[in-house]
Design an enzyme around this catalytic site. Sequence first.
Site, PDB file in Angstrom:
ATOM      1  N   ARG A  58      94.205  33.552  25.759  1.00  0.00           N
ATOM      2  CA  ARG A  58      93.734  34.802  26.394  1.00  0.00           C
ATOM      3  C   ARG A  58      94.459  35.992  25.761  1.00  0.00           C
ATOM      4  O   ARG A  58      93.866  37.038  25.519  1.00  0.00           O
ATOM      5  CB  ARG A  58      93.953  34.776  27.914  1.00  0.00           C
ATOM      6  CG  ARG A  58      93.679  36.134  28.556  1.00  0.00           C
ATOM      7  CD  ARG A  58      93.484  36.132  30.071  1.00  0.00           C
ATOM      8  NE  ARG A  58      94.338  35.225  30.775  1.00  0.00           N
ATOM      9  CZ  ARG A  58      95.659  35.388  30.984  1.00  0.00           C
ATOM     10  NH1 ARG A  58      96.282  36.455  30.500  1.00  0.00           N
ATOM     11  NH2 ARG A  58      96.353  34.502  31.641  1.00  0.00           N
ATOM     12  N   TYR A 111      72.479  53.521  28.518  1.00  0.00           N
ATOM     13  CA  TYR A 111      72.030  52.132  28.689  1.00  0.00           C
ATOM     14  C   TYR A 111      72.171  51.781  30.184  1.00  0.00           C
ATOM     15  O   TYR A 111      73.171  52.118  30.814  1.00  0.00           O
ATOM     16  CB  TYR A 111      72.899  51.218  27.812  1.00  0.00           C
ATOM     17  CG  TYR A 111      72.809  49.777  28.211  1.00  0.00           C
ATOM     18  CD1 TYR A 111      71.595  49.097  28.156  1.00  0.00           C
ATOM     19  CD2 TYR A 111      73.922  49.083  28.680  1.00  0.00           C
ATOM     20  CE1 TYR A 111      71.502  47.771  28.550  1.00  0.00           C
ATOM     21  CE2 TYR A 111      73.838  47.754  29.071  1.00  0.00           C
ATOM     22  CZ  TYR A 111      72.624  47.108  29.005  1.00  0.00           C
ATOM     23  OH  TYR A 111      72.528  45.814  29.413  1.00  0.00           O
ATOM     24  N   ASP A 183      79.690  54.889  22.270  1.00  0.00           N
ATOM     25  CA  ASP A 183      79.043  53.581  22.182  1.00  0.00           C
ATOM     26  C   ASP A 183      78.240  53.581  20.881  1.00  0.00           C
ATOM     27  O   ASP A 183      77.221  54.277  20.765  1.00  0.00           O
ATOM     28  CB  ASP A 183      78.152  53.368  23.410  1.00  0.00           C
ATOM     29  CG  ASP A 183      77.498  51.993  23.433  1.00  0.00           C
ATOM     30  OD1 ASP A 183      77.284  51.412  22.349  1.00  0.00           O
ATOM     31  OD2 ASP A 183      77.173  51.509  24.527  1.00  0.00           O
ATOM     32  N   LYS A 208      74.614  42.842  19.485  1.00  0.00           N
ATOM     33  CA  LYS A 208      73.463  43.463  18.830  1.00  0.00           C
ATOM     34  C   LYS A 208      73.617  43.396  17.304  1.00  0.00           C
ATOM     35  O   LYS A 208      73.664  42.328  16.738  1.00  0.00           O
ATOM     36  CB  LYS A 208      73.314  44.890  19.368  1.00  0.00           C
ATOM     37  CG  LYS A 208      73.357  44.963  20.908  1.00  0.00           C
ATOM     38  CD  LYS A 208      72.186  44.283  21.549  1.00  0.00           C
ATOM     39  CE  LYS A 208      72.276  43.959  23.028  1.00  0.00           C
ATOM     40  NZ  LYS A 208      73.146  44.631  23.910  1.00  0.00           N
TER      41      LYS A 208
HETATM   42  C1  LIG Z   1      73.981  50.568  23.986  1.00  0.00           C
HETATM   43  C2  LIG Z   1      74.506  49.388  24.736  1.00  0.00           C
HETATM   44  N1  LIG Z   1      75.762  49.384  25.175  1.00  0.00           N
HETATM   45  C3  LIG Z   1      76.288  48.347  25.861  1.00  0.00           C
HETATM   46  C4  LIG Z   1      75.521  47.232  26.150  1.00  0.00           C
HETATM   47  C5  LIG Z   1      76.121  46.100  26.955  1.00  0.00           C
HETATM   48  O1  LIG Z   1      76.446  45.041  26.122  1.00  0.00           O
HETATM   49  P1  LIG Z   1      76.420  43.478  26.558  1.00  0.00           P
HETATM   50  O2  LIG Z   1      75.009  43.156  26.927  1.00  0.00           O
HETATM   51  O3  LIG Z   1      76.910  42.773  25.342  1.00  0.00           O
HETATM   52  O4  LIG Z   1      77.340  43.351  27.740  1.00  0.00           O
HETATM   53  C6  LIG Z   1      74.202  47.172  25.692  1.00  0.00           C
HETATM   54  C7  LIG Z   1      73.368  45.986  25.984  1.00  0.00           C
HETATM   55  O5  LIG Z   1      72.151  46.017  25.833  1.00  0.00           O
HETATM   56  C8  LIG Z   1      73.678  48.283  24.975  1.00  0.00           C
HETATM   57  O6  LIG Z   1      72.418  48.293  24.526  1.00  0.00           O
END
Ligand SMILES: Cc1ncc(COP(=O)(O)O)c(C=O)c1O
Length: 387
Positions: A58, A111, A183, A208
């Site tokens: 961890r 998001y 992000d 992604k």
């Molecule tokens: C722009 C964006 N940020 C954060 C996330 C969250 O990521 P995760 O699904 O890996 O928890 C997503 C998920 O679709 C996203 O599109």
Amino acid sequence: MDSLVPMDNEVQGFETLAIHAGQAADPATGAVVPPIYQVSTYKQDGIGGLRGGYEYSRSANPTRTALEVCLAEIEGGARGLAFASGLAAEDALVRAVCRPGDHVIIPDDAYGGTYRLFAKVAAPWGVAYDPAPLSDVEAVRAAVRPETKIIWVETPTNPLLNIADIRALAVIAHDAGALLVVDNTFASPYLQRPLDLGADVVVHSTTKYMGGHSDVIGGALIAADEALGEQLAFHQNAMGGVAGPFDAWLTLRGIKTLGIRMDRHSANAERIVEMLTRHPAVRTVLYPGLPEHPGHDVAAKQMKAFGGMVSFRMESEDEAVRVCERTKLFTLGESLGGVESLIEHPGRMTHASAAGSPLEVPGDLVRLSVGIEDAADLLRDLRQALD
Ligand SMILES: Cc1ncc(COP(=O)(O)O)c(C=O)c1O
């Protein structure tokens, strides 16, 4: 341990770092890719006698360390940290930086999961948030309060593909004594490097483009400076939402081809945008590469190309749903950033959790994650779904 050694300072090319940073040959065997250290604990040579600094996975694991060093190098940060998901990374960041009574500005088209984290987890804990249109610098300035600790940016946004000016927002955040968090999931560090533009922390859903093959869930934080990186690392260990060794390995493997994939995603997306803008059934195309997109000039300044995400609006919700259900090659599914093309209806799928909130997305919206297949096949599939 050799794999902890960052790249020679002379090496700065993106693809070189993506393939080699944190990934020197395995010292035990010479293996040219970091092995999957599928292990929870490590033999100590006497109490406190750790080999390579590892005691419990961890806290640190060599496969995850390789990924974390690579993440830091390709984003140009001091410290990279790998998490079990993008949202685990976001949660650790909020807990590390904010305390009850603090305030955060989020995009008014964030998001859906990020919005839910602030609305349903951080707000009940006492951290207030305000959605603001981040493409409007003055609106962001007006939303700043004395308690503001974070300006949280997505650019391009998910799913409306709005663009925020990272450099300008960094100035506002720093004048207010707040952090600028970006992000960078949609652009990836190959197309955009927020830390170079003044951001303090980059967030990723590595699920992604970084992973790139729709086979792993993961998240990352990359801090511009070492002190903040330490604070985030403390929370990563204290909260425990770490990436497992196999997930770290898959992500690292994906990152090696990030550059060539992003070039192809962007080129295919441009072909599709060209077709969609001329199609009579499509009302509007949202893509920062279009000169008429309100964020085009800023995107052209801060991005190397405009990426593989394309959204468009149909004349009605029924028509949007119909297109999503008629494609054959574009798979109807959530997520994005993989080599295969996906289509979805954000209002009923990825962004359903924002329904009834200020972040609700239009019902006539369709979102594409354009993959790296042959563009002619993708165009044919979309045309038959639209006609
Ligand atoms: C722009 C964006 N940020 C954060 C996330 C969250 O990521 P995760 O699904 O890996 O928890 C997503 C998920 O679709 C996203 O599109």
